[in-house]
Structures are given as structure tokens and as C-alpha cells.
Design a protein around this motif. Structure first.
Motif, PDB file in Angstrom:
ATOM      1  N   PHE A  72     -24.472  79.734  20.481  1.00  0.00           N
ATOM      2  CA  PHE A  72     -25.574  80.687  20.335  1.00  0.00           C
ATOM      3  C   PHE A  72     -26.898  79.916  20.262  1.00  0.00           C
ATOM      4  O   PHE A  72     -26.994  78.932  19.523  1.00  0.00           O
ATOM      5  CB  PHE A  72     -25.423  81.484  19.027  1.00  0.00           C
ATOM      6  N   PHE A  73     -27.881  80.375  20.988  1.00  0.00           N
ATOM      7  CA  PHE A  73     -29.221  79.807  20.846  1.00  0.00           C
ATOM      8  C   PHE A  73     -30.080  80.735  19.992  1.00  0.00           C
ATOM      9  O   PHE A  73     -30.390  81.855  20.401  1.00  0.00           O
ATOM     10  CB  PHE A  73     -29.877  79.584  22.214  1.00  0.00           C
ATOM     11  N   ALA A  74     -30.421  80.266  18.811  1.00  0.00           N
ATOM     12  CA  ALA A  74     -31.304  81.023  17.914  1.00  0.00           C
ATOM     13  C   ALA A  74     -32.606  80.236  17.793  1.00  0.00           C
ATOM     14  O   ALA A  74     -33.113  80.006  16.704  1.00  0.00           O
ATOM     15  CB  ALA A  74     -30.627  81.219  16.558  1.00  0.00           C
ATOM     16  N   THR A  75     -33.101  79.852  18.926  1.00  0.00           N
ATOM     17  CA  THR A  75     -34.234  78.937  19.029  1.00  0.00           C
ATOM     18  C   THR A  75     -35.487  79.664  19.491  1.00  0.00           C
ATOM     19  O   THR A  75     -35.414  80.780  19.998  1.00  0.00           O
ATOM     20  CB  THR A  75     -33.884  77.865  20.078  1.00  0.00           C
ATOM     21  N   PRO A  76     -36.638  79.017  19.324  1.00  0.00           N
ATOM     22  CA  PRO A  76     -37.856  79.579  19.919  1.00  0.00           C
ATOM     23  C   PRO A  76     -37.708  79.644  21.435  1.00  0.00           C
ATOM     24  O   PRO A  76     -36.882  78.919  22.011  1.00  0.00           O
ATOM     25  CB  PRO A  76     -38.945  78.569  19.535  1.00  0.00           C
ATOM     26  N   ASN A  77     -38.512  80.474  22.086  1.00  0.00           N
ATOM     27  CA  ASN A  77     -38.456  80.573  23.543  1.00  0.00           C
ATOM     28  C   ASN A  77     -38.708  79.201  24.169  1.00  0.00           C
ATOM     29  O   ASN A  77     -39.521  78.431  23.690  1.00  0.00           O
ATOM     30  CB  ASN A  77     -39.514  81.556  24.040  1.00  0.00           C
ATOM     31  N   GLY A  78     -37.992  78.891  25.246  1.00  0.00           N
ATOM     32  CA  GLY A  78     -38.227  77.635  25.949  1.00  0.00           C
ATOM     33  C   GLY A  78     -37.213  76.548  25.643  1.00  0.00           C
ATOM     34  O   GLY A  78     -37.227  75.497  26.272  1.00  0.00           O
ATOM     35  N   LEU A  88     -23.013  75.216  30.202  1.00  0.00           N
ATOM     36  CA  LEU A  88     -22.203  76.009  31.138  1.00  0.00           C
ATOM     37  C   LEU A  88     -21.326  75.087  31.973  1.00  0.00           C
ATOM     38  O   LEU A  88     -20.157  75.393  32.250  1.00  0.00           O
ATOM     39  CB  LEU A  88     -23.123  76.838  32.045  1.00  0.00           C
ATOM     40  N   ALA A  89     -21.869  73.947  32.353  1.00  0.00           N
ATOM     41  CA  ALA A  89     -21.105  72.989  33.157  1.00  0.00           C
ATOM     42  C   ALA A  89     -19.886  72.469  32.394  1.00  0.00           C
ATOM     43  O   ALA A  89     -18.866  72.096  32.983  1.00  0.00           O
ATOM     44  CB  ALA A  89     -22.010  71.829  33.566  1.00  0.00           C
ATOM     45  N   HIS A  90     -19.977  72.437  31.060  1.00  0.00           N
ATOM     46  CA  HIS A  90     -18.831  72.054  30.229  1.00  0.00           C
ATOM     47  C   HIS A  90     -17.869  73.218  30.010  1.00  0.00           C
ATOM     48  O   HIS A  90     -16.930  73.109  29.223  1.00  0.00           O
ATOM     49  CB  HIS A  90     -19.294  71.572  28.848  1.00  0.00           C
ATOM     50  N   GLY A  91     -18.152  74.342  30.622  1.00  0.00           N
ATOM     51  CA  GLY A  91     -17.273  75.489  30.439  1.00  0.00           C
ATOM     52  C   GLY A  91     -17.483  76.231  29.132  1.00  0.00           C
ATOM     53  O   GLY A  91     -16.654  77.032  28.702  1.00  0.00           O
ATOM     54  N   ILE A  92     -18.632  75.972  28.522  1.00  0.00           N
ATOM     55  CA  ILE A  92     -18.946  76.651  27.255  1.00  0.00           C
ATOM     56  C   ILE A  92     -19.707  77.938  27.554  1.00  0.00           C
ATOM     57  O   ILE A  92     -20.608  77.949  28.405  1.00  0.00           O
ATOM     58  CB  ILE A  92     -19.816  75.726  26.380  1.00  0.00           C
ATOM     59  N   LYS A  93     -19.354  78.984  26.866  1.00  0.00           N
ATOM     60  CA  LYS A  93     -20.100  80.226  27.037  1.00  0.00           C
ATOM     61  C   LYS A  93     -21.392  80.151  26.216  1.00  0.00           C
ATOM     62  O   LYS A  93     -21.398  79.635  25.100  1.00  0.00           O
ATOM     63  CB  LYS A  93     -19.246  81.420  26.609  1.00  0.00           C
ATOM     64  N   VAL A  94     -22.459  80.674  26.797  1.00  0.00           N
ATOM     65  CA  VAL A  94     -23.770  80.560  26.165  1.00  0.00           C
ATOM     66  C   VAL A  94     -24.337  81.956  25.898  1.00  0.00           C
ATOM     67  O   VAL A  94     -24.373  82.800  26.796  1.00  0.00           O
ATOM     68  CB  VAL A  94     -24.737  79.764  27.070  1.00  0.00           C
ATOM     69  N   ILE A  95     -24.752  82.155  24.657  1.00  0.00           N
ATOM     70  CA  ILE A  95     -25.379  83.427  24.270  1.00  0.00           C
ATOM     71  C   ILE A  95     -26.765  83.106  23.737  1.00  0.00           C
ATOM     72  O   ILE A  95     -26.912  82.497  22.686  1.00  0.00           O
ATOM     73  CB  ILE A  95     -24.525  84.153  23.204  1.00  0.00           C
ATOM     74  N   ASP A  96     -27.776  83.507  24.478  1.00  0.00           N
ATOM     75  CA  ASP A  96     -29.155  83.147  24.149  1.00  0.00           C
ATOM     76  C   ASP A  96     -29.846  84.313  23.452  1.00  0.00           C
ATOM     77  O   ASP A  96     -30.020  85.379  24.034  1.00  0.00           O
ATOM     78  CB  ASP A  96     -29.903  82.770  25.436  1.00  0.00           C
ATOM     79  N   LEU A  97     -30.240  84.101  22.201  1.00  0.00           N
ATOM     80  CA  LEU A  97     -30.966  85.144  21.472  1.00  0.00           C
ATOM     81  C   LEU A  97     -32.464  85.084  21.730  1.00  0.00           C
ATOM     82  O   LEU A  97     -33.191  85.972  21.301  1.00  0.00           O
ATOM     83  CB  LEU A  97     -30.695  85.039  19.966  1.00  0.00           C
TER      84      LEU A  97
END
Lengths: 345, 345, 345, 345
Positions: A72-78, A88-97
Motif C-alpha cells: 500500500f502506498f500511503a505517501t504524498p502524491n508523486g 509490479l515487476a516483482h509480481g507484487i500487487k500495488v494499491i496506491d492511496l
């Protein structure tokens, strides 16, 4: 157990992800990153997590995150746009908040967010994570762009009217009010208790970043361009969004019928509750929960229909919705870990 | 010194009248009535007045009030209409802060307020106490109907647009938010701290009593019927009203011109401040003062114009405006006793 | 008219000085300085002052300030001590609202404030500006060290007990609670609405900077060393201090007598109100005013006496008290410009 | 599944029981009574429970309740004592959240609660439901007197000092602050938002009903009479209690040792967290959870030790603690259904 990582664990959406995931029966949070607090126990910064979260902040490095099933990305924009491709290349699912993948048009994105987009080529791959319209696409997605808090409340409120072509798309009005936590955990004068307590104001009336996101969603739902006036306001409280939506009926319709459309549209949605006629949803009744409460009004039986839609900006408007997406992506029950009721009073 | 009486001294508008009049250089509050607290010192109930208000609550009887030059009614609806005629007959000026004389149509009044009007024959005599439109009539009036709090904020916000025929009268929208003190000092569950704190909600979406009052005012200003959708909301704070007003331009107009119209309209008004373009008024900046702050927006340069208008509901929305009326009626400076600045932070 | 300057006009005590002085009949604020905002209109930063304060921020330079009769320092600690000597040399009276001249012992000062004192030689000249104990000295002073907010509430609460040697000086306890504005207008995470709203905490339990100031004052009043435990707390509100003080009676005394002592001690004090027995002062009843409300309790008629003392931290705890001192220094009525009543509700 | 009944389902402790029990894996709430709302769906009164609580209010009749395994009383004082005996006779376990069985001395009870006790003969049978001192007795109890909210925070804070005879029992001071929900859901002027918001006050300084309860508990822990001064205050927020406790050391002791005693005392307690030295617990960090956070201070290394203890008054101070008792009585894991983390921010 699904191994989850959280990039950006020191903001309000990050700590909210931890609060909810700590009790999720099928997920273990194994990594929480913070550039500034690496090495520190998470619960020393957030004592609310004592006894339940046993993690130390680590640096946000891809190698460390590579052991996760989902990040999960709980980061500022950018930030997410700089790391997503590698994960994604490592096959990890990404959920961007954050907002990095919400707008389909990279140029539009740059205009509103004031920077170049770092990986415009994968924007198309990102699925907009509003399960109430995109459920099937979410199930097979690898990259989710979680909706903003305002866009969640506004779109859920407008969908039934727009999908049924009941209202004039040229005059949509969203008068929306948010608790202060929506502004994040940043050292800024404008969000001090002494500045925002016991006071109410509008802001960004000339144009807020969530405007193009909402317009994009309503336009897709309508099948043609939607014209929205969106005025956000700051409420002297911490959590909660209240959207008051105004539409001009272009067909004759009675409140009973409109209300029935709403009930039907959301009948199978576990997190959307259409309240009985005459109700006014309170933000407190969804505080801490992943629910959206909606009510429908037609003042004086006239041409203007008014929709009231409330969510908790940090749950259905951020962390809860992200976990709802994760549940769908991993084939779990959609409300797994998300059954918590609102904290009333 | 003008001798002033206050009927209904135990509610928030009553104590606010005392707070302001205690420092008014040309007025002395000689009588404050309360049926329930007669005999008690006012400052024993309201310690904030200690050292400045040296009055004992008396019974609301005409003989006692007859020694006053002016009597303010800070009573629930339905009381002033029972006593006004007698007081007027004694040559006393009457300023009613309740709703009894606000609507010109007695039948309409009965419909919204749920009782027969006790003296419909003097309604015509009452002057609607909004100095920014009725100044000359107020100066010679004997009976003033003080505007409601919502109507004050909404009308001051809409007037320049409507008087200049800039907007479509069929689609006026007033999304208005009020602090809890607007609900008065009543033992009711709905306005407990535990019920209203940290929460936000709309109420009375199907029709609020201030709707006909606002419509009456806007219709007079327009010279033809105005169609308004009015949705009130409750803010988790004590004082302040924020009106967000939406109008559809029916003539081409640019923000510069609209803004200039507002500045011109209120140039000589001591209590109305038109803020610079790009501003968003905060309710805190008028809290405790008799001021109205207004700003004008035209999102994305489009057809919808958005007006933001804020007041303190207990001052410009009640007690302060009542005293502004009194000043006009007695030939005093309009801002006499009303120069207090807002309490920030 | 007395010409007043304010150094440090962008903090809460600075803007509060302007709010009060704008209506002071014998003072004109001619200069307000701000290093960061020089050139900007004061009311563009603080719209609450629109229509009443017609000043532009200037740089904090001695030559500019030299035209004033009195200069207030509403600056962070460490600034006034750099400029005071020069201003005094110009014959300007200096009223410092910061801590620079509060402690008589420069070494003690350095220990608590973490810097060397810049002009220890004039500390002796400074008069501690608590009129209720130092009125005569204040009248002839050129340099005033205004008391801190906590010290004002605590000392006014303890004085009658201590001056009358009623309590054991070894076991004084001050459990004090403050609104968030006491922390000033600074961009800090800890005082965000999302961090301080709907929550309550103690802070600085191991030692707060106001401890030596209070101890110094109580020791002078007692004529021998006073031992104080002082625990400050943060209240989720903006303005107000509530001190709950505990003393152990060393003489037999009854509540009636103790209460009488308090009434007698403060009989002639225009800003100190001793409430009737059985009362509990609310901070709201002094909000925005220069008043201190005190009540006296002796739970279960025992040996522990409990004093409740409330002030508005920005008024009697800062700007109001500074103006009270100015009034005394210039031979004005002590409450000139300070008659405003508390904003209730 | 354990069948649970709740008598008095319309107050804050009743709805809080439902919020928590709705997710308890081994309990089903089958009956919720309300004299005034019988026949109404629970979630129509409390929309926060929509989708999770599918119960209709019934009348509080023993026959109806007889099908339960356990009955919680979330009623005003004086109700449980009228019904408990009958339910116990049916073999139903009774957990009383009101004060009816808290004091062992029926005469003392009558004095503080202003009525005769209806069944003094079963008071001895009631176990005081503070698991941290009475765990074994609770396991076999049929009737539990749940502690008050203040008594929970104060006793947990004082126990280690008192059990180890470190402090003088004659001079215990508890300066305690509570959110407004502690006053319950009652239509009373004193707890309106406009009355309690943005203000802070002490109340009941001459004697609060929780005083004898705390004294009883501390006396048992000490083995001899404890003398307590207890001053409660009202915080302008909804949930949370903060106890600031002062004790005079009668043995030499250093902070390290005292802190170690606290850690040892609560090492095995799943709901009590002793924070690191230098910490100050925030009420927000326990809001919505069953946790108690405690920190220990010794200002200036002196003779006064200061304990800070925080709980959520509606959870560890009421509903959560009641469920913790239930878990023990039925042999479940003590934290079953009680793992929810605090809602931060």
C-alpha cells in the motif's frame, strides 16, 4: 497469511491501514516504511497501536518490500509513481492511496498536481478502485488507484441519478464538507486547532484537485461530459465527509421512485446504506467504519433533487476502501477485516 | 440614556443583547424578564455578566415594561405577538427577534409556525429589520421584525446578483451551515455535545421555516418570484453561519465585474465587508462581531457563480442586528455599541 | 492619544493586543512589526480586524519604534531582551509579554530557556506585571515583565491562602489545564486540530518553564520558599485556563472564613471575581474578557482546600494584562479599554 | 453462542455494548429493552448499527429476558436492583453497569444515591467487576457490579503505589477530567454543545458519587482507610477520562523503581499499558478501545509522585469492562471481542 507492506507509515492513512489490518484475519503487516523514522518502533510513535502492532519502521527500499504480496502506498502524491513499476515487476500487487494513478490523462494530471508524471505508460493499467463501479476489474488488477475522499462520497451519491439519466449534466453541484484529517498530518498553520477549531470555511473554490477526478468518474458513468461545480469546506472536527449534492431533474420523477432507484442500485453493496426517506445522515454514524450512508430529498417536490452522502474520509475515503480493494484482489470476502461499526457517540 | 427592556432574558439571544448593551454608551438595560427565574440576579445565572449587569429578572408584565423606551423580544415564537400591541399603544418601540412579524402573509406564517397569528392586523406595520435594504423604513418604524440568522446571511449574499438581474431566479441554491447555538438554549437530546460534537449533518431538507422568509426577501429584491432550494446543516461548533450560495448566470459576466458590483453595493455599509478576490471568509473572523464577510467566486470561469457569506448567528443574525435597528430608530450612529471586533482565535 | 507599537504582530498575543487596543479610547496603535510580513496590510493577514485596524506591518527597527510612547513585545522568548535597552534609552516604556524579564535570577532563566540572557543588568529594573500584587511599582515602571498565562491563574488563586499562612508551603499542587492557543501560532504537528481535538493530555510533567516563575511569585508572597508540583494539561479548545489548586491547611479553618478572606482580598480588584460558595467557574465565562473567576472549596470539610481559578490565557494571561499594566503606567483608569464581557456561549 | 440481553438500550453504554457485542465471536445479542421505544428497530434509532444489529426494542420484562444467558443493565441507577434478584433466580448471570451494587454499605449507598436500596441482602453476593484486582472472584460470580468510569481510571492508577505502601494514605489527590458522554444521554441544559463546547470546568467539588466507590477500593487495596480528595472536571470532548493522581512518598523511592513496580504490576494485564518513562498518555490513544494507558512521573525528583491514567469512559469505563467481565464469567478469552484498537486521529 497475505504479507502486506505499507509505504509511508507516518501519515493518517498509513496509521489507519495499520489500525484496520491489525485485526484482519488473513493479512499480516510485515513492513512499514518511513524515511524519517526508520529504526523506530511503530507503536512508540503511535501508542494507539501498542500491544497489536509489533513492527519497526524500515526504509522504503524495493528489496525490502519485495517479500510482500501487496504494498500500500500511503505517501504524498508523486512517490508511488516512482516505485510502482519495480514492485509490479516483482509480481507484487500495488494499491496506491495517493493521487498518482487516478487520472487517466497524464497531462491533466500534471496540470493539477504540478509535476511531470513519472510513468505515464502504466496509467492505463491502473484500475480506479471504487468497487461499487469497478468490482470486476479490481478483482484482476495488479495496480489500484484508490479514489480520493471527496470523489468517493460525491460519486456514490450521484451515480444512481446519472446512470439513470435523471438529471441535467450541465448543472451538477457538489457542496462538500470535510473534517480536518483530510488535510493530512503536516506541520501547517492552516490546520492548527487554534485556526480550524470553532470555525467553518470554504477553500479552493476556484478549483480543487479532486474536481477532475470526480468529473472523470461522472463522465464515465454518464457516457458523456459532466459539468460539475465543486466547493470543498473545512469542518471543525477530525473525521468525516458530508456531501450535499444538487441536481436538476430533466425527467419528471417523484421522490418515491428516485428513492427506490437508490435502494435498488445499492441493494447488494455491503458498505452503502440508503437511509429511509426523511433521513439525514450524520458523519458520526460512519466514523471509523467503511460505510457510506446516503439519503435522497426532493425539497417542496420541485425540480431540484438533493442527495446527502457521508463517509469517514480515512476509512471509506482512504484506508478502508484500499483494504476493500485488497480483499477483492485476493479473492477474500469483500468485508473481511472491515466489519467494525462506527464509534457513536 | 435610552431605557431598554428585554423580554426573555434566559436564552442565548437575550444574554447576547445584555452582553452588547452593557457597553452601549447610550442605552441602559433596566428590565430583563424571565417567567422561570423572576427574582434571581441575572449574573447569578450568567456569571459572564458579573460586574457589568446589575439587574434582577422580573416577570414579563406590561406595566413593568411600560417605563422602557424600547423593548426587545428574545422569546420563542408566539410570545411577541401577544404583547406587542399593548406596548406599542404605550408608545414603546418594539424590536422582535423572534419570527412573529417576519412573514407578511399571516396564513403562510401559520402554516410554517403551526399556530394562529394573534395579531395579523399589525403585521403590515412591522418593518423587516435588515438595514442593508430597509434602512429608511427602519428609522421611522415602531415595530421591527428582526430577520432570522439564515435569512440574514443568505439575503446579504444574494442581493447584488439579484438586484442586478444577473442570475436565473428559478435555480437559486443556498447550502447553509450553522453553529449549534442557532438552535437556542433548550434541553433537547439533538443538541447535546455528545450528539453534535465531532459530527456534521443536514437537517430539515424537506423545508425549514426560514425558507419562506428568505424567498419573501429575495422576491422583493427581484421584483418577481424567486425559487430557492435551501438546505441547512449543523456544524460542530457554537457560533457562526456560513452560507454557500449558487446562482446560474443568465447574462455573460466576468468575475471582475461581479466582484465590483458587490464592492459597490456594500461600499457604504459599515457591517458588510466584501473580501478581495480569491478569499474564503472564515466564520471565526466575524465571531462576536456584527460583521458579514462576503466573497465572490466563479469556478473555472463558468456559468455558476458562488457566493460565500458568513455572520455570527447571535450577533448580525440576532442581537447585534436588533441593536443596529435600535440605533437607527433612535437616531444614533448605526454602529454605536457595535464596534467590537471578532474574537480570533 | 498614546502611540503604541507592537513588536511581533503575527502571533496570537499580537493580534489580541490589536483587537483590544482598536477600541481603547486613549491609545492608537501606530506601528506593528513583522519581519516576515513587512509591507503587508495587517488586516489582509487578519480579516477579523478589517474596518478597524488600518496599519501595514513594518520591520522591527528601533528608529521606527522610537516614535511610540509604549512598545509591546509579543515576540518569542529571546527577542525583547535584545531591543529593550535601546527603547528604554529613548524614553519609551516597554511592556514585554514574553518571558525575558520574568525571572529575577538570570542563571535560572538561562537554565529554563536554554540561552544566555542578553541584558542581565536590567532584569532588576523590570517590574513583574501582576497588578494585583505589584500595582504601585507598576505605576512608575518603565519596563514590565508580563506574567505568563499559567502563573497568572495560579498565583491569583493561591495568594489569599499563602498571604494568610493558611497552608503548608511544602505541598502545593497546581493541576492546570490550558486551551491550545497557549502554545502559540506555530506550524507544529503537536497542535494540529487532528492531534489535539477530541483528546486530553498532560505535558511537561517533569518540569515546565512556568514553574520557576510561579515558585518565585509564591515565595515572595509567602516570605519563604514555596514547594510546588505543577502539572500542565492541554484542553481540546482554543482559549481558556483552568487552575485546580490544592493546599493542605496547617491551621484550623472553615470554608466560610476562607471564602471571606478571598472576598476581602479581591474586593477592590476590578478584574477578579470571587464566586459564591458552591460555584465552579467555567472558562467560557471569562473568554475574551480580562477577568479572573475564582471559587473556594473544602471537600468534606477536610484538611485539603481546593481553589478553582480561570482566566482567558490570551487576555488576563497575556494581552489584556499587558494593557492593564499600560493603563497603570500612563495614569489611565485601570479598566480603560478592557470592559468587554466574555463571549457566552 | 451466548445469548445476551441488554436492559436499557437507548443510552450511551447500551449502544456501546451493542457496538462491541455485534462483532463478538461468541455472543449474540438477542434482546434489547427500552420502555419508551419498544417495537422500534434498534438501528432506526442508532443508524451506526445498520447492517449489523438486527433487533427490535422490547419491554424490560423478566419473562422475555429469561431466555438469556447473561443480562447487562445499562440503566439509570435504581433499576437493576429491582430486577436482579428475579433474573438470578432464573440462573441468569447479571452484569450491572449502573451503581446499584458497587458500594458494600447499603446505608452509604442510600446517602449518596438518594434512595433506599431495594435488595441490600444481595449486595454481598455482588462482585466488584475490576478484573485487575478481582479476576478470580469474577470468574465464579453471578452478579457483577461494574466499576464507574472515574473509579476505574483512578484505582488502576493508584494500585501499585498503594499496594506497595509507597505513599501517605492521608493525602491522596485525584484530579480527574472526563468527556461529556460520561454524563449520559439526557436532555439537560448543562450538557448542551453550546454549554460545554469550548469551555472547561470542575463540578461536584464538594463530593461526587464516585468518591465513596474509589475510597472503598483504595481502602481494600491498602488494608486501611484511604483519604482521598477527588475533583472531577468536564472536558469539551465526547469520550475519554484523564486522571492526574498525586501521592506523597513516605519511603524513599526513585522514579526508576516506581516505574518498574508499575510495569511488573501490569505485566500480564492485557488491557493495561504502562508507557515508557517521560510519556504522557493521550485519551485519543485509548478512544474506542478497552485499554488503560498509564505513565509515572516524579517532578524534580521530589516527594510528590504523579500518575497519569487514561481510559475511554464508555469502554474500559463501562461497556468494554462489562464484556471483559462476561468473558471471564463464561470462561472465554479475556479479550475476546475486545481487540479493537483506538481510533486515531
Amino acid at each position: 497469511m497475505i504479507r502486506a507492506g505499507i509505504v509511508g507509515g507516518t501519515g493518517y492513512t498509513g496509521v489507519e491501514l495499520m489500525r484496520i489490518l491489525a485485526l484482519h484475519p488473513e493479512v499480516e503487516v510485515t513492513i512499514v516504511t518511513s524515511r524519517s523514522d526508520a529504526g523506530l518502533r511503530v507503536d512508540s510513535l503511535y501508542p494507539s497501536l501498542r500491544g497489536s502492532v509489533n513492527v519497526v519502521f524500515s526504509l522504503p527500499e524495493t528489496e525490502i518490500l519485495a517479500e510482500c504480496d501487496v504494498v500500500f502506498f500511503a505517501t504524498p502524491n508523486g512517490t508511488a509513481m516512482l516505485m510502482a513499476e519495480q514492485l509490479l515487476a516483482h509480481g507484487i500487487k500495488v494499491i496506491d492511496l495517493s493521487a498518482d494513478f487516478r487520472l487517466k490523462d497524464a497531462q491533466e494530471w500534471s496540470k493539477w498536481y504540478g509535476m511531470e508524471h513519472a510513468c505515464p505508460e502504466i496509467i492505463a493499467e491502473a484500475v480506479y478502485g471504487l468497487p461499487e463501479v469497478n468490482r470486476e476489474a479490481i478483482k484482476t488488477a495488479n495496480l489500484i488507484a484508490c479514489p480520493g475522499c471527496y470523489p468517493t462520497a460525491v460519486q456514490l451519491g450521484f451515480f444512481p441519478l446519472i446512470e439513470n439519466k435523471l438529471i441535467n449534466l450541465d448543472y451538477l453541484i457538489a457542496d462538500v464538507k470535510s473534517g480536518v484529517s483530510g488535510a493530512g498530518r503536516k506541520a501547517e498553520l492552516a490546520i492548527l486547532m487554534s485556526e480550524t477549531g470553532e470555525s467553518f470555511k470554504a477553500y479552493a473554490a476556484s478549483g480543487h484537485r479532486h474536481l477532475p477526478e470526480i468529473t472523470q468518474g461522472l463522465t464515465i458513468a454518464a457516457g458523456k461530459p459532466a459539468g460539475l461545480t465543486f466547493i470543498p469546506h473545512l469542518i471543525p472536527m477530525i473525521r468525516g465527509i458530508h456531501a450535499t449534492l444538487y441536481g436538476q431533474l430533466q425527467l419528471n420523477a417523484e421522490l418515491d421512485d428516485i428513492h427506490a432507484l437508490y435502494e435498488q442500485r445499492y441493494m447488494d453493496e455491503v458498505f452503502v446504506e440508503v437511509l429511509p426517506q426523511g433521513s439525514h445522515p450524520d458523519t458520526r454514524n460512519v466514523r471509523g467504519s467503511n460505510n457510506c450512508h446516503i439519503s435522497v430529498h426532493q425539497p417542496q417536490g420541485g425540480q431540484t433533487v438533493v442527495i446527502l452522502s457521508v463517509i469517514d474520509n480515512l476509512v471509506k475515503g482512504a484506508a478502508g476502501q484500499a483494504i476493500q480493494n485488497m480483499n477483492l484482489m485476493f479473492g477474500l470476502k469483500e468485508n473481511s477485516g472491515l466489519k467494525t461499526l462506527a464509534l457513536y457517540p
